[in-house]
Motif scaffolding. Structure first.
Motif, PDB file in Angstrom:
ATOM      1  N   MET A   1     -29.886 -27.176  25.516  1.00  0.00           N
ATOM      2  CA  MET A   1     -30.006 -28.565  25.920  1.00  0.00           C
ATOM      3  C   MET A   1     -30.843 -28.638  27.197  1.00  0.00           C
ATOM      4  SD  MET A   1     -26.972 -31.215  26.326  1.00  0.00           S
ATOM      5  CE  MET A   1     -26.801 -32.080  27.831  1.00  0.00           C
ATOM      6  N   THR A   2     -31.830 -29.495  27.200  1.00  0.00           N
ATOM      7  CA  THR A   2     -32.700 -29.615  28.364  1.00  0.00           C
ATOM      8  C   THR A   2     -32.087 -30.531  29.422  1.00  0.00           C
ATOM      9  OG1 THR A   2     -33.965 -31.447  27.440  1.00  0.00           O
ATOM     10  CG2 THR A   2     -34.753 -29.206  26.966  1.00  0.00           C
ATOM     11  N   TRP A   3     -32.564 -30.377  30.642  1.00  0.00           N
ATOM     12  CA  TRP A   3     -32.092 -31.190  31.758  1.00  0.00           C
ATOM     13  C   TRP A   3     -33.237 -31.371  32.749  1.00  0.00           C
ATOM     14  CZ3 TRP A   3     -31.679 -28.925  36.725  1.00  0.00           C
ATOM     15  CH2 TRP A   3     -31.844 -27.536  36.753  1.00  0.00           C
ATOM     16  N   LYS A   4     -33.044 -32.281  33.704  1.00  0.00           N
ATOM     17  CA  LYS A   4     -34.078 -32.556  34.706  1.00  0.00           C
ATOM     18  C   LYS A   4     -33.476 -32.512  36.107  1.00  0.00           C
ATOM     19  CE  LYS A   4     -37.260 -35.362  32.072  1.00  0.00           C
ATOM     20  NZ  LYS A   4     -38.133 -36.533  32.096  1.00  0.00           N
ATOM     21  N   LEU A   5     -34.271 -32.012  37.041  1.00  0.00           N
ATOM     22  CA  LEU A   5     -33.890 -32.074  38.446  1.00  0.00           C
ATOM     23  C   LEU A   5     -33.973 -33.530  38.901  1.00  0.00           C
ATOM     24  CD1 LEU A   5     -35.968 -29.026  39.676  1.00  0.00           C
ATOM     25  CD2 LEU A   5     -33.471 -29.193  39.733  1.00  0.00           C
ATOM     26  N   LYS A   6     -33.080 -33.927  39.777  1.00  0.00           N
ATOM     27  CA  LYS A   6     -33.072 -35.301  40.267  1.00  0.00           C
ATOM     28  C   LYS A   6     -33.964 -35.475  41.496  1.00  0.00           C
ATOM     29  CE  LYS A   6     -28.531 -36.141  38.385  1.00  0.00           C
ATOM     30  NZ  LYS A   6     -27.138 -36.456  38.654  1.00  0.00           N
ATOM     31  N   ARG A   7     -34.368 -34.367  42.097  1.00  0.00           N
ATOM     32  CA  ARG A   7     -35.264 -34.415  43.257  1.00  0.00           C
ATOM     33  C   ARG A   7     -36.297 -33.307  43.081  1.00  0.00           C
ATOM     34  NH1 ARG A   7     -34.152 -36.317  48.750  1.00  0.00           N
ATOM     35  NH2 ARG A   7     -36.051 -35.847  49.851  1.00  0.00           N
ATOM     36  N   LEU A   8     -37.569 -33.636  43.327  1.00  0.00           N
ATOM     37  CA  LEU A   8     -38.635 -32.656  43.149  1.00  0.00           C
ATOM     38  C   LEU A   8     -39.332 -32.267  44.451  1.00  0.00           C
ATOM     39  CD1 LEU A   8     -40.287 -34.038  39.890  1.00  0.00           C
ATOM     40  CD2 LEU A   8     -38.693 -32.123  40.125  1.00  0.00           C
ATOM     41  N   VAL A  49     -21.915 -13.541  36.666  1.00  0.00           N
ATOM     42  CA  VAL A  49     -21.536 -13.999  35.331  1.00  0.00           C
ATOM     43  C   VAL A  49     -20.639 -15.231  35.380  1.00  0.00           C
ATOM     44  CG1 VAL A  49     -21.819 -11.761  34.233  1.00  0.00           C
ATOM     45  CG2 VAL A  49     -19.638 -12.334  35.282  1.00  0.00           C
ATOM     46  N   GLY A  50     -20.283 -15.671  36.561  1.00  0.00           N
ATOM     47  CA  GLY A  50     -19.436 -16.845  36.702  1.00  0.00           C
ATOM     48  C   GLY A  50     -20.244 -18.121  36.677  1.00  0.00           C
ATOM     49  N   PRO A  51     -19.588 -19.246  36.954  1.00  0.00           N
ATOM     50  CA  PRO A  51     -20.317 -20.515  36.996  1.00  0.00           C
ATOM     51  C   PRO A  51     -21.351 -20.506  38.122  1.00  0.00           C
ATOM     52  CG  PRO A  51     -18.019 -20.807  37.669  1.00  0.00           C
ATOM     53  CD  PRO A  51     -18.177 -19.389  37.241  1.00  0.00           C
ATOM     54  N   LEU A  52     -22.461 -21.150  37.871  1.00  0.00           N
ATOM     55  CA  LEU A  52     -23.553 -21.216  38.835  1.00  0.00           C
ATOM     56  C   LEU A  52     -23.170 -22.168  39.964  1.00  0.00           C
ATOM     57  CD1 LEU A  52     -26.480 -20.416  39.501  1.00  0.00           C
ATOM     58  CD2 LEU A  52     -27.217 -22.403  38.184  1.00  0.00           C
ATOM     59  N   ARG A  53     -23.177 -21.665  41.194  1.00  0.00           N
ATOM     60  CA  ARG A  53     -22.928 -22.503  42.370  1.00  0.00           C
ATOM     61  C   ARG A  53     -24.273 -22.871  42.962  1.00  0.00           C
ATOM     62  NH1 ARG A  53     -19.354 -20.560  46.752  1.00  0.00           N
ATOM     63  NH2 ARG A  53     -19.454 -22.757  47.239  1.00  0.00           N
ATOM     64  N   SER A  87     -30.951 -20.720  34.021  1.00  0.00           N
ATOM     65  CA  SER A  87     -30.665 -22.153  33.908  1.00  0.00           C
ATOM     66  C   SER A  87     -31.931 -23.000  33.864  1.00  0.00           C
ATOM     67  CB  SER A  87     -29.783 -22.586  35.076  1.00  0.00           C
ATOM     68  OG  SER A  87     -29.563 -23.970  35.057  1.00  0.00           O
ATOM     69  N   VAL A  88     -32.917 -22.680  34.716  1.00  0.00           N
ATOM     70  CA  VAL A  88     -34.109 -23.529  34.780  1.00  0.00           C
ATOM     71  C   VAL A  88     -35.059 -23.322  33.597  1.00  0.00           C
ATOM     72  CG1 VAL A  88     -34.015 -23.809  37.289  1.00  0.00           C
ATOM     73  CG2 VAL A  88     -35.470 -22.027  36.301  1.00  0.00           C
ATOM     74  N   ARG A  89     -34.773 -22.365  32.744  1.00  0.00           N
ATOM     75  CA  ARG A  89     -35.586 -22.230  31.523  1.00  0.00           C
ATOM     76  C   ARG A  89     -35.526 -23.517  30.709  1.00  0.00           C
ATOM     77  NH1 ARG A  89     -33.539 -17.306  28.193  1.00  0.00           N
ATOM     78  NH2 ARG A  89     -31.671 -18.520  28.543  1.00  0.00           N
ATOM     79  N   ASP A  90     -34.420 -24.254  30.829  1.00  0.00           N
ATOM     80  CA  ASP A  90     -34.229 -25.493  30.077  1.00  0.00           C
ATOM     81  C   ASP A  90     -34.496 -26.747  30.908  1.00  0.00           C
ATOM     82  OD1 ASP A  90     -33.420 -24.067  27.781  1.00  0.00           O
ATOM     83  OD2 ASP A  90     -31.368 -23.936  28.533  1.00  0.00           O
ATOM     84  N   CYS A  91     -35.065 -26.573  32.103  1.00  0.00           N
ATOM     85  CA  CYS A  91     -35.349 -27.700  32.991  1.00  0.00           C
ATOM     86  C   CYS A  91     -36.738 -28.250  32.675  1.00  0.00           C
ATOM     87  CB  CYS A  91     -35.263 -27.259  34.446  1.00  0.00           C
ATOM     88  SG  CYS A  91     -35.596 -28.586  35.610  1.00  0.00           S
ATOM     89  N   ASP A  92     -36.781 -29.515  32.276  1.00  0.00           N
ATOM     90  CA  ASP A  92     -38.041 -30.151  31.866  1.00  0.00           C
ATOM     91  C   ASP A  92     -39.041 -30.378  33.000  1.00  0.00           C
ATOM     92  OD1 ASP A  92     -37.355 -30.285  29.193  1.00  0.00           O
ATOM     93  OD2 ASP A  92     -36.574 -32.334  29.338  1.00  0.00           O
ATOM     94  N   ASN A  93     -38.569 -30.494  34.244  1.00  0.00           N
ATOM     95  CA  ASN A  93     -39.492 -30.865  35.318  1.00  0.00           C
ATOM     96  C   ASN A  93     -39.585 -29.840  36.452  1.00  0.00           C
ATOM     97  OD1 ASN A  93     -36.945 -31.432  36.305  1.00  0.00           O
ATOM     98  ND2 ASN A  93     -37.471 -33.454  37.114  1.00  0.00           N
ATOM     99  N   ILE A  94     -39.178 -28.604  36.213  1.00  0.00           N
ATOM    100  CA  ILE A  94     -39.212 -27.584  37.258  1.00  0.00           C
ATOM    101  C   ILE A  94     -40.635 -27.370  37.790  1.00  0.00           C
ATOM    102  CG2 ILE A  94     -39.399 -25.626  35.647  1.00  0.00           C
ATOM    103  CD1 ILE A  94     -37.398 -25.644  38.943  1.00  0.00           C
TER     104      ILE A  94
END
Length: 112
Positions: A1-8, A49-53, A87-94
């Motif tokens: 599932m793709t996602w976008k950063l809210k600030r660039l 391997v835990g949740p990304l902080r 995680s950012v492999r799926d980020c549309d606006n990185i």
């Protein structure tokens, strides 16, 4: 599932900028809270391997999910945060992220 950063674009008082005095960060500054953010920084050579902080941008409430652009680019570069890179492999606006000025190389350098 793709996602976008809210600030660039990196904000004016980002603590990752060499020119920023952390005591000038808006909304007040706490060295204790700043040091606690070390948990968002990858340990060299380790794969978490835990949740990304993530480090939130100080100009937004943490609940808004706005990443600190300086932290983001440090962890994708010299910080070598493997979990974040995956995680950012799926980020549309990185590709639109922009830093402003010289940056600190390590989290410890961001402290006063």
């Amino acid at each position: 599932m793709t996602w976008k950063l809210k600030r660039l674009r990196q904000c004016a008082k980002c603590p990752w900028k060499v020119t920023t005095d952390p005591h000038d960060i808006p909304r007040g500054y706490s060295e204790e809270l700043h040091r606690a953010l070390a948990g968002t920084v990858a340990t060299p050579g380790a794969i978490s391997v835990g949740p990304l902080r993530v480090m939130a941008c100080h100009e937004h409430d943490s609940e808004e999910g706005v990443h600190c652009v300086g932290w983001l680019m440090n962890q994708l570069g010299p910080g070598n945060n493997i979990g974040l890179r995956l995680s950012v492999r799926d980020c549309d606006n990185i590709g639109g992220v922009r830093l402003v000025g010289e940056q600190h190389r390590t989290f410890e350098d961001t402290l006063p």
